[in-house]
Design a protein around this motif. Structure first.
Motif, PDB file in Angstrom:
ATOM      1  N   LEU A  54       0.932  -1.021   0.256  1.00 19.31           N
ATOM      2  CA  LEU A  54      -0.246  -0.145   0.584  1.00 19.31           C
ATOM      3  C   LEU A  54       1.008   1.383   0.112  1.00 19.31           C
ATOM      4  O   LEU A  54       0.226   2.597  -1.233  1.00 19.31           O
ATOM      5  CB  LEU A  54      -0.872  -0.298   1.259  1.00 19.31           C
ATOM      6  N   LEU A  55       2.189   1.348   0.783  1.00 16.50           N
ATOM      7  CA  LEU A  55       2.544   2.141   0.976  1.00 16.50           C
ATOM      8  C   LEU A  55       3.193   2.957  -0.181  1.00 16.50           C
ATOM      9  O   LEU A  55       3.175   4.113  -1.362  1.00 16.50           O
ATOM     10  CB  LEU A  55       3.453   2.257   2.370  1.00 16.50           C
ATOM     11  N   PRO A  56       4.099   2.119  -1.295  1.00 19.20           N
ATOM     12  CA  PRO A  56       5.166   2.133  -2.064  1.00 19.20           C
ATOM     13  C   PRO A  56       3.731   2.805  -3.150  1.00 19.20           C
ATOM     14  O   PRO A  56       4.066   3.920  -4.344  1.00 19.20           O
ATOM     15  CB  PRO A  56       5.651   1.414  -2.627  1.00 19.20           C
ATOM     16  N   LEU A  57       2.343   2.502  -3.241  1.00 19.01           N
ATOM     17  CA  LEU A  57       1.374   2.670  -4.489  1.00 19.01           C
ATOM     18  C   LEU A  57       0.898   4.306  -4.174  1.00 19.01           C
ATOM     19  O   LEU A  57       0.783   4.642  -5.097  1.00 19.01           O
ATOM     20  CB  LEU A  57       0.345   1.250  -4.278  1.00 19.01           C
ATOM     21  N   ASN A  58       1.015   4.165  -2.472  1.00 17.69           N
ATOM     22  CA  ASN A  58       0.356   5.933  -2.237  1.00 17.69           C
ATOM     23  C   ASN A  58       1.064   6.880  -2.805  1.00 17.69           C
ATOM     24  O   ASN A  58       0.548   7.864  -2.626  1.00 17.69           O
ATOM     25  CB  ASN A  58      -0.642   5.633  -1.353  1.00 17.69           C
ATOM     26  N   LEU A  59       2.702   6.777  -2.149  1.00 19.34           N
ATOM     27  CA  LEU A  59       3.008   6.982  -2.387  1.00 19.34           C
ATOM     28  C   LEU A  59       3.644   7.546  -3.531  1.00 19.34           C
ATOM     29  O   LEU A  59       4.136   9.185  -3.823  1.00 19.34           O
ATOM     30  CB  LEU A  59       4.349   7.250  -1.840  1.00 19.34           C
TER      31      LEU A  59
ATOM     32  N   VAL B  16       7.505  22.295  -3.881  1.00 21.13           N
ATOM     33  CA  VAL B  16       8.106  20.798  -3.833  1.00 21.13           C
ATOM     34  C   VAL B  16       8.049  20.301  -2.914  1.00 21.13           C
ATOM     35  O   VAL B  16       7.866  18.720  -1.710  1.00 21.13           O
ATOM     36  CB  VAL B  16       9.322  20.545  -3.970  1.00 21.13           C
ATOM     37  N   VAL B  17       7.953  21.248  -1.408  1.00 15.64           N
ATOM     38  CA  VAL B  17       8.412  21.340  -0.395  1.00 15.64           C
ATOM     39  C   VAL B  17       6.985  20.666   0.793  1.00 15.64           C
ATOM     40  O   VAL B  17       6.771  19.337   1.719  1.00 15.64           O
ATOM     41  CB  VAL B  17       8.883  22.428   0.782  1.00 15.64           C
ATOM     42  N   GLY B  18       5.669  21.401  -0.058  1.00 17.34           N
ATOM     43  CA  GLY B  18       4.347  20.436   0.719  1.00 17.34           C
ATOM     44  C   GLY B  18       4.278  20.086   0.077  1.00 17.34           C
ATOM     45  O   GLY B  18       3.831  18.732   0.242  1.00 17.34           O
ATOM     46  N   LEU B  19       4.579  18.926  -1.489  1.00 15.62           N
ATOM     47  CA  LEU B  19       4.235  18.129  -1.725  1.00 15.62           C
ATOM     48  C   LEU B  19       4.687  16.938  -1.167  1.00 15.62           C
ATOM     49  O   LEU B  19       4.557  14.852  -1.181  1.00 15.62           O
ATOM     50  CB  LEU B  19       4.675  17.455  -3.271  1.00 15.62           C
ATOM     51  N   LEU B  20       6.177  16.880  -0.674  1.00 14.13           N
ATOM     52  CA  LEU B  20       6.910  16.285   0.433  1.00 14.13           C
ATOM     53  C   LEU B  20       5.805  16.013   1.450  1.00 14.13           C
ATOM     54  O   LEU B  20       5.725  14.999   2.483  1.00 14.13           O
ATOM     55  CB  LEU B  20       8.375  16.845   0.159  1.00 14.13           C
TER      56      LEU B  20
ATOM     57  N   ALA C  69       6.805  15.649  -7.244  1.00  8.40           N
ATOM     58  CA  ALA C  69       8.239  16.069  -6.495  1.00  8.40           C
ATOM     59  C   ALA C  69       9.552  16.344  -7.318  1.00  8.40           C
ATOM     60  O   ALA C  69      10.261  16.771  -7.440  1.00  8.40           O
ATOM     61  CB  ALA C  69       7.939  15.572  -4.685  1.00  8.40           C
ATOM     62  N   ALA C  70       9.595  14.669  -7.566  1.00  7.30           N
ATOM     63  CA  ALA C  70      10.603  14.313  -8.321  1.00  7.30           C
ATOM     64  C   ALA C  70      10.717  15.471  -9.292  1.00  7.30           C
ATOM     65  O   ALA C  70      11.839  15.926  -9.973  1.00  7.30           O
ATOM     66  CB  ALA C  70      10.996  12.636  -8.524  1.00  7.30           C
ATOM     67  N   LEU C  71      10.100  15.648 -10.860  1.00  9.68           N
ATOM     68  CA  LEU C  71       9.656  15.658 -11.745  1.00  9.68           C
ATOM     69  C   LEU C  71      10.281  17.328 -11.549  1.00  9.68           C
ATOM     70  O   LEU C  71      10.602  17.719 -12.261  1.00  9.68           O
ATOM     71  CB  LEU C  71       8.765  15.028 -11.945  1.00  9.68           C
ATOM     72  N   MET C  72       9.290  17.470 -10.328  1.00 12.49           N
ATOM     73  CA  MET C  72       9.190  19.624 -10.175  1.00 12.49           C
ATOM     74  C   MET C  72      10.503  19.848  -9.788  1.00 12.49           C
ATOM     75  O   MET C  72      11.617  21.265 -10.306  1.00 12.49           O
ATOM     76  CB  MET C  72       8.328  20.014  -9.358  1.00 12.49           C
ATOM     77  N   SER C  73      11.607  18.798  -9.049  1.00 11.28           N
ATOM     78  CA  SER C  73      12.452  19.378  -8.799  1.00 11.28           C
ATOM     79  C   SER C  73      13.698  19.438 -10.029  1.00 11.28           C
ATOM     80  O   SER C  73      14.647  20.203  -9.538  1.00 11.28           O
ATOM     81  CB  SER C  73      13.172  18.583  -7.740  1.00 11.28           C
TER      82      SER C  73
END
Length: 397
Positions: free
Chosen positions: A109-114, A140-144, A121-125
């Motif tokens: 569940l965790l990896p599927l949801n995150l 980006v901080v907000g997404l994390l 976040a990675a794309l925007m960074s």
């Protein structure tokens, strides 16, 4: 519509996903289950409802907004094709997993949801770093932060801590209040000033009141942090200050002057739900027996958070052949339905038959988002018109 055209702009798949899921969330629970439809496989189902509205519906809309706005920040073309398909696929995978939550182990569940939030976040960074647009890294901080809160929610839900999940919703709500204050208090006066230029407005100029806006932001942040540490007195004080400062800031935007422009007036009305609902939350903290805190939270979710999502995302379907933006009847209907839904949700706890009022609010919510999807449909065809959500920076009077 050619399938390839759907992937030519981020708002197309992500705003569509947000609108579809907004309808589905309430059509399944509580409306569908009241007619005998099996509940989502998450115990209790209210946790599925909360999770999917915050981390399904809202994050799809946030992703669509950020990826649509980002080309203006970095001076590059918007994301297209396979990148958007991967982003939407991760979002859909999470929705499927949450529908059978009770049967899926946490390590899956965790990896599927995150995946969706972390991919965003990675794309925007990468894009922001390449363009040296460091000022935008707050998003980006907000997404994390959202990813961290989602992890916490899933852990609490799997452990059976329903009260902990419910408590987390206030932190999420105040986090969205910070985002709405930051984005809305820049966007709405900018659009209003542009409208005043179009109509040759001769009345009082828009007042930005930047110091008051900063106080509203700071108070919302303090309220969020205080809620994390269960500092109730500080939370209440911060909510009162945030409500007053947010309202005082908005009163300088000459909202009454926008009555001839439903698209712009809708933004003003949606934003005004924010200070009203923050004040309602503060009252429930001060006088818990006076009014249910859950109803105040729902009002903030429906009126302010969802209202601004609908009116901002709805702009994508308002382009006319002349190049002007004009709200179609469907969007006006959507905005009115959502505001009536908010009003019914606020009234429901003080009525003799709360269930009828709650169902009425849910039906109006679904009607609003169906009308939103009707509004959005023309923007999914042909070459995308962008930027959809842009406005010149508001200038001090």
């Amino acid at each position: 519509m050619r399938p390839a055209a759907f992937w030519q702009a981020p708002y197309r798949p992500l705003f569509t996903a947000a609108g579809v899921w907004a309808v589905f969330c309430l059509a399944w629970w509580p409306l569908g289950t009241s007619f005998g439809v099996p509940s989502p496989a998450m115990s209790p189902p209210v946790l599925w409802h909360i999770h999917e509205l915050f981390f399904g519906f809202a994050t799809a809309a946030v992703g669509g907004y950020l990826l649509t706005a980002m080309p203006n920040w970095i001076g590059k073309d918007p994301e297209q094709g396979a990148v958007l398909q991967l982003i939407l696929f991760t979002w859909i995978a999470a929705r499927l997993a949450m529908a059978v939550f009770d049967y899926v182990p946490l390590p899956i569940l965790l990896p599927l949801n995150l995946a969706y939030l972390l991919l965003l976040a990675a794309l925007m960074s990468c894009r922001l770093l390449a363009a040296k647009a460091y000022a935008k890294f707050g998003f980006v901080v907000g997404l994390l932060a959202l990813a961290g809160m989602q992890s916490r929610f899933l852990l609490l839900a799997k452990s059976g801590d329903v009260a902990g999940c419910i408590a987390l919703t206030q932190i999420l709500l105040l986090g969205f209040a910070v985002l709405l204050t930051f984005v809305g208090a820049r966007m709405i006066p900018a659009f209003t000033q542009s409208w005043h230029l179009v109509i040759n407005w001769t009345g009082p100029a828009v007042q930005l009141r930047p110091h008051i806006r900063q106080c509203a932001l700071l108070a919302s942040v303090i309220g969020s942090v205080a809620t994390v540490f269960d500092l109730r007195s500080l939370t209440t004080t911060a909510l009162v200050v945030a409500s007053f400062c947010t309202l005082y800031t908005a009163l300088g935007w000459r909202s009454v002057s926008t009555w001839r422009n439903p698209l712009l007036a809708g933004l003003h009305v949606a934003y005004l739900w924010l200070p009203l609902c923050l004040a309602a939350l503060a009252l429930t903290e001060l006088f818990p027996a006076l009014y249910p805190a859950g109803a105040a939270k729902h009002a903030l979710t429906i009126g302010a958070v969802s209202g601004l999502i609908l009116t901002v995302a709805g702009r994508a379907g308002c382009h006319t052949p002349s190049g002007q933006l004009k709200a179609p009847t469907s969007l006006v209907f959507a905005m009115l339905s959502l505001w009536w839904s908010t009003a019914l949700r606020l009234i429901a706890p003080v009525t003799s038959n709360e269930a009828i009022w709650l169902n009425g609010a849910a039906l109006l919510w679904c009607a609003a988002w169906i009308a939103f999807l009707i509004t959005l449909r023309p923007s999914l065809i042909g070459p995308p018109v962008r930027p959809v959500l842009s406005g010149k920076k508001a200038q001090k009077a």
